[in-house]
Design a protein around this motif. Structure first.
Motif, PDB file in Angstrom:
ATOM      1  N   ASP A  71       0.822  -1.208   0.000  1.00 42.98           N
ATOM      2  CA  ASP A  71       0.000   0.000   0.000  1.00 42.98           C
ATOM      3  C   ASP A  71       0.859   1.262   0.000  1.00 42.98           C
ATOM      4  OD1 ASP A  71      -2.233  -1.624  -0.031  1.00 42.98           O
ATOM      5  OD2 ASP A  71      -2.641  -1.410   2.119  1.00 42.98           O
ATOM      6  N   LEU A  72       2.030   1.191   0.647  1.00 45.51           N
ATOM      7  CA  LEU A  72       2.977   2.315   0.583  1.00 45.51           C
ATOM      8  C   LEU A  72       3.442   2.521  -0.850  1.00 45.51           C
ATOM      9  CD1 LEU A  72       5.327   1.909   3.676  1.00 45.51           C
ATOM     10  CD2 LEU A  72       3.729   3.768   3.220  1.00 45.51           C
ATOM     11  N   ALA A  73       3.728   1.417  -1.529  1.00 47.93           N
ATOM     12  CA  ALA A  73       4.174   1.504  -2.924  1.00 47.93           C
ATOM     13  C   ALA A  73       3.106   2.168  -3.780  1.00 47.93           C
ATOM     14  CB  ALA A  73       4.516   0.113  -3.460  1.00 47.93           C
ATOM     15  N   ALA A  74       1.866   1.742  -3.620  1.00 47.47           N
ATOM     16  CA  ALA A  74       0.766   2.321  -4.404  1.00 47.47           C
ATOM     17  C   ALA A  74       0.570   3.801  -4.066  1.00 47.47           C
ATOM     18  CB  ALA A  74      -0.520   1.540  -4.161  1.00 47.47           C
ATOM     19  N   ALA A  75       0.629   4.133  -2.787  1.00 42.12           N
ATOM     20  CA  ALA A  75       0.382   5.518  -2.352  1.00 42.12           C
ATOM     21  C   ALA A  75       1.465   6.480  -2.813  1.00 42.12           C
ATOM     22  CB  ALA A  75       0.251   5.573  -0.831  1.00 42.12           C
ATOM     23  N   THR A  76       2.685   5.984  -2.990  1.00 44.47           N
ATOM     24  CA  THR A  76       3.799   6.858  -3.367  1.00 44.47           C
ATOM     25  C   THR A  76       4.197   6.706  -4.834  1.00 44.47           C
ATOM     26  OG1 THR A  76       5.423   5.220  -2.640  1.00 44.47           O
ATOM     27  CG2 THR A  76       4.747   6.898  -1.028  1.00 44.47           C
ATOM     28  N   GLY A  77       3.542   5.821  -5.562  1.00 44.76           N
ATOM     29  CA  GLY A  77       3.886   5.612  -6.970  1.00 44.76           C
ATOM     30  C   GLY A  77       5.243   4.954  -7.142  1.00 44.76           C
ATOM     31  N   THR A  78       5.600   4.102  -6.196  1.00 48.95           N
ATOM     32  CA  THR A  78       6.896   3.431  -6.210  1.00 48.95           C
ATOM     33  C   THR A  78       6.679   1.948  -6.477  1.00 48.95           C
ATOM     34  OG1 THR A  78       7.597   4.990  -4.496  1.00 48.95           O
ATOM     35  CG2 THR A  78       8.999   3.080  -4.824  1.00 48.95           C
ATOM     36  N   ASP A  79       7.636   1.306  -7.132  1.00 46.80           N
ATOM     37  CA  ASP A  79       7.514  -0.127  -7.342  1.00 46.80           C
ATOM     38  C   ASP A  79       7.923  -0.879  -6.079  1.00 46.80           C
ATOM     39  OD1 ASP A  79      10.345  -0.329  -7.313  1.00 46.80           O
ATOM     40  OD2 ASP A  79      10.453  -0.180  -9.476  1.00 46.80           O
ATOM     41  N   LYS A  80       7.683  -2.197  -6.083  1.00 44.60           N
ATOM     42  CA  LYS A  80       7.924  -3.023  -4.902  1.00 44.60           C
ATOM     43  C   LYS A  80       9.379  -2.955  -4.434  1.00 44.60           C
ATOM     44  CE  LYS A  80       7.403  -7.803  -3.366  1.00 44.60           C
ATOM     45  NZ  LYS A  80       6.997  -9.156  -3.743  1.00 44.60           N
ATOM     46  N   ALA A  81      10.311  -3.060  -5.358  1.00 48.03           N
ATOM     47  CA  ALA A  81      11.733  -3.010  -4.984  1.00 48.03           C
ATOM     48  C   ALA A  81      12.107  -1.623  -4.456  1.00 48.03           C
ATOM     49  CB  ALA A  81      12.612  -3.380  -6.179  1.00 48.03           C
ATOM     50  N   GLY A  82      11.571  -0.591  -5.080  1.00 46.27           N
ATOM     51  CA  GLY A  82      11.876   0.773  -4.656  1.00 46.27           C
ATOM     52  C   GLY A  82      11.363   1.059  -3.261  1.00 46.27           C
ATOM     53  N   ILE A  83      10.159   0.590  -2.958  1.00 44.06           N
ATOM     54  CA  ILE A  83       9.606   0.867  -1.623  1.00 44.06           C
ATOM     55  C   ILE A  83      10.390   0.102  -0.567  1.00 44.06           C
ATOM     56  CG2 ILE A  83       7.788  -0.880  -1.351  1.00 44.06           C
ATOM     57  CD1 ILE A  83       7.465   2.853  -0.579  1.00 44.06           C
ATOM     58  N   MET A  84      10.865  -1.075  -0.907  1.00 45.95           N
ATOM     59  CA  MET A  84      11.677  -1.841   0.047  1.00 45.95           C
ATOM     60  C   MET A  84      12.965  -1.082   0.373  1.00 45.95           C
ATOM     61  SD  MET A  84      11.068  -5.798  -1.043  1.00 45.95           S
ATOM     62  CE  MET A  84      12.076  -6.402   0.294  1.00 45.95           C
ATOM     63  N   ARG A  85      13.592  -0.496  -0.647  1.00 43.39           N
ATOM     64  CA  ARG A  85      14.823   0.278  -0.412  1.00 43.39           C
ATOM     65  C   ARG A  85      14.550   1.504   0.461  1.00 43.39           C
ATOM     66  NH1 ARG A  85      15.642  -1.148  -5.849  1.00 43.39           N
ATOM     67  NH2 ARG A  85      14.838   0.854  -6.554  1.00 43.39           N
ATOM     68  N   VAL A  86      13.454   2.191   0.203  1.00 44.33           N
ATOM     69  CA  VAL A  86      13.115   3.379   0.988  1.00 44.33           C
ATOM     70  C   VAL A  86      12.839   2.982   2.442  1.00 44.33           C
ATOM     71  CG1 VAL A  86      11.414   5.230   1.314  1.00 44.33           C
ATOM     72  CG2 VAL A  86      12.265   4.715  -0.981  1.00 44.33           C
ATOM     73  N   VAL A  87      12.064   1.927   2.644  1.00 45.45           N
ATOM     74  CA  VAL A  87      11.759   1.488   4.008  1.00 45.45           C
ATOM     75  C   VAL A  87      13.043   1.017   4.694  1.00 45.45           C
ATOM     76  CG1 VAL A  87      10.469  -0.174   5.412  1.00 45.45           C
ATOM     77  CG2 VAL A  87       9.335   1.007   3.516  1.00 45.45           C
ATOM     78  N   ASP A  88      13.916   0.328   3.962  1.00 42.58           N
ATOM     79  CA  ASP A  88      15.216  -0.066   4.531  1.00 42.58           C
ATOM     80  C   ASP A  88      15.975   1.165   5.018  1.00 42.58           C
ATOM     81  OD1 ASP A  88      14.794  -2.770   3.994  1.00 42.58           O
ATOM     82  OD2 ASP A  88      16.063  -2.793   2.190  1.00 42.58           O
ATOM     83  N   ASP A  89      16.000   2.212   4.184  1.00 42.67           N
ATOM     84  CA  ASP A  89      16.676   3.458   4.556  1.00 42.67           C
ATOM     85  C   ASP A  89      16.056   4.059   5.817  1.00 42.67           C
ATOM     86  OD1 ASP A  89      18.251   3.266   2.263  1.00 42.67           O
ATOM     87  OD2 ASP A  89      17.187   4.863   1.180  1.00 42.67           O
ATOM     88  N   LEU A  90      14.735   4.118   5.856  1.00 43.83           N
ATOM     89  CA  LEU A  90      14.042   4.702   7.004  1.00 43.83           C
ATOM     90  C   LEU A  90      14.305   3.891   8.277  1.00 43.83           C
ATOM     91  CD1 LEU A  90      10.635   5.693   5.345  1.00 43.83           C
ATOM     92  CD2 LEU A  90      12.470   7.245   6.077  1.00 43.83           C
ATOM     93  N   GLU A  91      14.343   2.584   8.141  1.00 43.05           N
ATOM     94  CA  GLU A  91      14.652   1.742   9.306  1.00 43.05           C
ATOM     95  C   GLU A  91      16.082   1.974   9.792  1.00 43.05           C
ATOM     96  OE1 GLU A  91      12.268  -2.286  10.024  1.00 43.05           O
ATOM     97  OE2 GLU A  91      13.638  -2.409   8.324  1.00 43.05           O
ATOM     98  N   ARG A  92      17.010   2.032   8.860  1.00 39.35           N
ATOM     99  CA  ARG A  92      18.415   2.275   9.208  1.00 39.35           C
ATOM    100  C   ARG A  92      18.589   3.595   9.957  1.00 39.35           C
ATOM    101  NH1 ARG A  92      19.893  -0.152   4.713  1.00 39.35           N
ATOM    102  NH2 ARG A  92      19.677   1.674   3.417  1.00 39.35           N
ATOM    103  N   LYS A  93      17.794   4.578   9.579  1.00 39.88           N
ATOM    104  CA  LYS A  93      17.877   5.902  10.196  1.00 39.88           C
ATOM    105  C   LYS A  93      17.042   5.985  11.479  1.00 39.88           C
ATOM    106  CE  LYS A  93      18.514   8.212   5.744  1.00 39.88           C
ATOM    107  NZ  LYS A  93      19.774   8.884   5.949  1.00 39.88           N
ATOM    108  N   GLY A  94      16.311   4.918  11.805  1.00 33.56           N
ATOM    109  CA  GLY A  94      15.477   4.918  13.001  1.00 33.56           C
ATOM    110  C   GLY A  94      14.188   5.704  12.848  1.00 33.56           C
TER     111      GLY A  94
END
Length: 161
Positions: A71-94
């Protein structure tokens, strides 16, 4: 060829200049406006250590609460792999965490952390003077009218709802 015969007309071609009458004119103007706004907002986010793609996810999380990645991917217009990278980044940054979704072993919901919420609020403070600068060339009331028009354009289904 006689004088009464119609002459072939030259198609209107996109120029990306003000006053362009081609069928692409609106799209080109929106692209240029997006580029200007994205440049300004990127400037606001840079000192905070995030990019627009990160902030787009934080917006969804603040608006909707914990949200599954698809749903994050759909809401932001990002593909599945792209949203995973963004969420990975956000998790790494806390700034966000993934949590299991009860009843679905494969799905993970993403939730903003208190640190993510602080950064979200700080981004708004940082963006305020830049947003004012972005619309400085407009007449009084133009910014509100532009926002209204773009909202109706971007969300046509919301018109009757």
């Amino acid at each position: 060829m006689t004088a009464d015969a119609p002459h072939p007309t030259t198609p209107v071609r996109a120029t990306d200049r003000p006053g362009d009458a081609s069928p692409f004119a609106l799209g080109l103007l929106l692209r240029r406006a997006h580029w200007r706004a994205a440049t300004v907002m990127t400037e606001a986010l840079r000192p905070l250590g995030i990019e627009l793609r990160h902030f787009a996810v934080l917006i969804v999380l603040v608006d909707r609460g914990p949200t599954v990645q698809r749903d994050l991917a759909a809401a932001t217009g990002t593909d599945k792999a792209g949203i995973m990278r963004v969420v990975d980044d956000l998790e790494r940054k806390g700034l966000a965490i993934r949590k299991s979704v009860p009843g679905d072993r494969r799905a993970r919901a993403v939730e903003i952390t208190p640190q993510g919420l602080e950064l979200f609020d700080a981004a708004h403070v940082a963006a305020e003077p830049l947003a004012v600068r972005l619309v400085a060339g407009l007449e009084p009331g133009d910014s509100e009218q532009l926002t209204d028009l773009l909202t109706r354009f971007a969300h046509p289904a919301d018109k009757g709802a």
